[in-house]
Design an enzyme around this catalytic site. Structure first.
Site, PDB file in Angstrom:
ATOM      1  N   GLY A  17     -31.558  33.684 -45.116  1.00 30.74           N
ATOM      2  CA  GLY A  17     -31.578  32.685 -44.062  1.00 30.74           C
ATOM      3  C   GLY A  17     -32.628  31.425 -44.301  1.00 30.74           C
ATOM      4  O   GLY A  17     -33.350  30.862 -43.385  1.00 30.74           O
ATOM      5  N   PHE A  21     -34.548  26.752 -39.499  1.00 30.43           N
ATOM      6  CA  PHE A  21     -35.954  26.179 -39.309  1.00 30.43           C
ATOM      7  C   PHE A  21     -37.321  26.766 -39.882  1.00 30.43           C
ATOM      8  O   PHE A  21     -37.999  26.137 -40.618  1.00 30.43           O
ATOM      9  CB  PHE A  21     -36.045  26.100 -37.613  1.00 30.43           C
ATOM     10  CG  PHE A  21     -37.170  25.362 -37.071  1.00 30.43           C
ATOM     11  CD1 PHE A  21     -37.729  24.102 -37.514  1.00 30.43           C
ATOM     12  CD2 PHE A  21     -38.088  25.868 -36.006  1.00 30.43           C
ATOM     13  CE1 PHE A  21     -38.970  23.582 -37.212  1.00 30.43           C
ATOM     14  CE2 PHE A  21     -39.051  25.153 -35.429  1.00 30.43           C
ATOM     15  CZ  PHE A  21     -39.564  24.072 -35.819  1.00 30.43           C
ATOM     16  N   ASP A  74     -23.711  36.262 -47.224  1.00 34.87           N
ATOM     17  CA  ASP A  74     -22.939  36.589 -46.175  1.00 34.87           C
ATOM     18  C   ASP A  74     -23.735  38.095 -45.589  1.00 34.87           C
ATOM     19  O   ASP A  74     -23.587  38.985 -46.439  1.00 34.87           O
ATOM     20  CB  ASP A  74     -21.552  36.941 -46.049  1.00 34.87           C
ATOM     21  CG  ASP A  74     -20.943  37.260 -44.671  1.00 34.87           C
ATOM     22  OD1 ASP A  74     -21.631  37.974 -43.962  1.00 34.87           O
ATOM     23  OD2 ASP A  74     -19.642  36.601 -44.612  1.00 34.87           O
ATOM     24  N   LEU A  75     -24.195  38.170 -44.542  1.00 35.63           N
ATOM     25  CA  LEU A  75     -24.936  39.369 -43.864  1.00 35.63           C
ATOM     26  C   LEU A  75     -23.923  40.474 -44.029  1.00 35.63           C
ATOM     27  O   LEU A  75     -24.621  41.505 -44.085  1.00 35.63           O
ATOM     28  CB  LEU A  75     -25.613  39.058 -42.756  1.00 35.63           C
ATOM     29  CG  LEU A  75     -26.561  38.233 -42.333  1.00 35.63           C
ATOM     30  CD1 LEU A  75     -26.853  37.713 -41.124  1.00 35.63           C
ATOM     31  CD2 LEU A  75     -27.990  38.666 -43.239  1.00 35.63           C
ATOM     32  N   LYS A 176     -31.376  40.702 -31.483  1.00 36.55           N
ATOM     33  CA  LYS A 176     -32.756  41.216 -32.336  1.00 36.55           C
ATOM     34  C   LYS A 176     -33.479  42.529 -31.878  1.00 36.55           C
ATOM     35  O   LYS A 176     -33.916  42.967 -32.912  1.00 36.55           O
ATOM     36  CB  LYS A 176     -33.420  39.970 -31.714  1.00 36.55           C
ATOM     37  CG  LYS A 176     -33.152  38.680 -31.796  1.00 36.55           C
ATOM     38  CD  LYS A 176     -32.965  38.279 -33.474  1.00 36.55           C
ATOM     39  CE  LYS A 176     -34.338  38.232 -34.188  1.00 36.55           C
ATOM     40  NZ  LYS A 176     -34.270  38.061 -35.812  1.00 36.55           N
TER      41      LYS A 176
END
Length: 343
Positions: A17, A21, A74-75, A176
């Site tokens: 990733g 951010f 790709d995860l 998460k």
């Protein structure tokens, strides 16, 4: 692919990733670090300039371009993850889907990539004999937790209430939380060294061209939103401090377990008042009551990171730079002129 020599492997790390951010700032921090890390960063689409251009521009001037390699991954594709992780000594796992709007298909859009994706990354790390994995979890794996005692400061022992979130269709905290729990179970079963960091609402200058979810919290507040973040707020933190903390956890042998990363715990109402003082002229809503009922404030909530030597930027500096960045990128207009007769 050639296997890196041992001295090269010690400086070779992967950031999943990497175009996001936090991921972008972590890549920049690793490249700028005096240990001169070589970085592999995963992105979803190598052909998309919005995912690659800002990363390629992070290399310091006169730097060896081979110090940064981008991998399309790709995860849910174990092979693509293995290509990026094989040969690395360390992995920073950040990739996890997050949406500005509620997803229409929570299971396929959020839960599967977050949970199975984490397990796929960890399995690749196990096979590659990675020394340590720094897992970027979230305060969303700590709150909401309505049963947490009102007279106790939220700390790393707090876990999100899955049933509460499912009942209220809060799917990101579910993703998460379940992903982190899966990571700890994998770590226990396979002896993989995993350390987790839990950033609060992450703000600061944007490196990527798109708007991310945490920066959207500030943007919407400046635009007059009345959303109080009642169940999701544990303060805020500078994205650059998060990147420093991730590197600190990777480089500190004694680091273990979960680490809350926030520049203090305080009410969203207080945060809004700080923003109003730094960014005058915007139509900020004035919150008249406690926005997080029962939330215990704490200046040094990130004690575990503070004890390792991390120093946080003043939140006022972070907010000023974050707002300026939103304006520079065209997400935020100029404030209204304030009349001299205004109170």
């Amino acid at each position: 692919m050639a296997v890196p020599k041992e001295e090269e492997r010690k400086k070779l790390v992967c950031v999943t990733g990497g175009c996001g951010f936090i991921g972008s700032w972590l890549v920049r921090t690793l490249l700028d670090h005096h240990h001169s890390y070589t970085v592999r960063a995963t992105v979803q689409d190598l052909s998309d300039p919005s995912q690659t251009y800002h990363l390629r521009s992070l290399l310091p001037s006169n730097s060896d371009e081979s110090r940064l390699s981008l991998f399309q991954a790709d995860l849910l594709d174990s092979g693509s993850l293995w290509a990026a992780i094989d040969g690395c000594e360390g992995v920073f796992h950040l990739a996890s889907p997050c949406f500005l709007e509620d997803p229409r298909e929570p299971q396929t859009q959020l839960l599967d990539p977050a949970i199975q994706g984490t397990l796929n990354v960890l399995e690749a790390c196990r096979k590659a004999k990675v020394r340590r994995v720094v897992l970027t979890s979230s305060i969303s794996a700590m709150v909401p937790n309505p049963s947490w005692p009102h007279d106790k400061v939220v700390d790393e022992s707090c876990w999100t209430d899955i049933d509460f979130c499912k009942a209220h269709k809060k799917w990101y905290p579910v993703s998460k939380t379940l992903a982190e729990r899966a990571a700890w179970e994998f770590s226990k079963q396979h002896g993989l060294d995993v350390v987790a960091i839990h950033p609060s609402t992450c703000l600061g200058p944007l490196l990527q061209p798109s708007l991310n979810a945490s920066s959207a919290v500030l943007l919407q507040l400046l635009q007059g939103s009345e959303e109080s973040q009642e169940h999701h707020w544990l303060g805020s933190v500078d994205v650059r401090d998060v990147a420093k903390a991730q590197l600190l956890l990777y480089e500190t042998p004694c680091a273990s377990g979960r680490y809350l990363c926030t520049n203090g715990i305080y009410q969203f109402k207080d945060f809004a008042e700080i923003v109003a003082g730094i960014c005058p002229g915007y139509p900020l809503h004035k919150f008249a009551k406690e926005t997080q009922p029962g939330l215990m404030g704490c200046k040094d909530a990130a004690k575990r990171l503070l004890d390792l030597g991390l120093k946080f930027r003043p939140i006022q500096d972070t907010l000023k730079e974050a707002a300026d960045s939103l304006k520079d990128r065209g997400f935020l207009g100029q404030p209204a002129l304030i009349s001299s007769s205004s109170s």
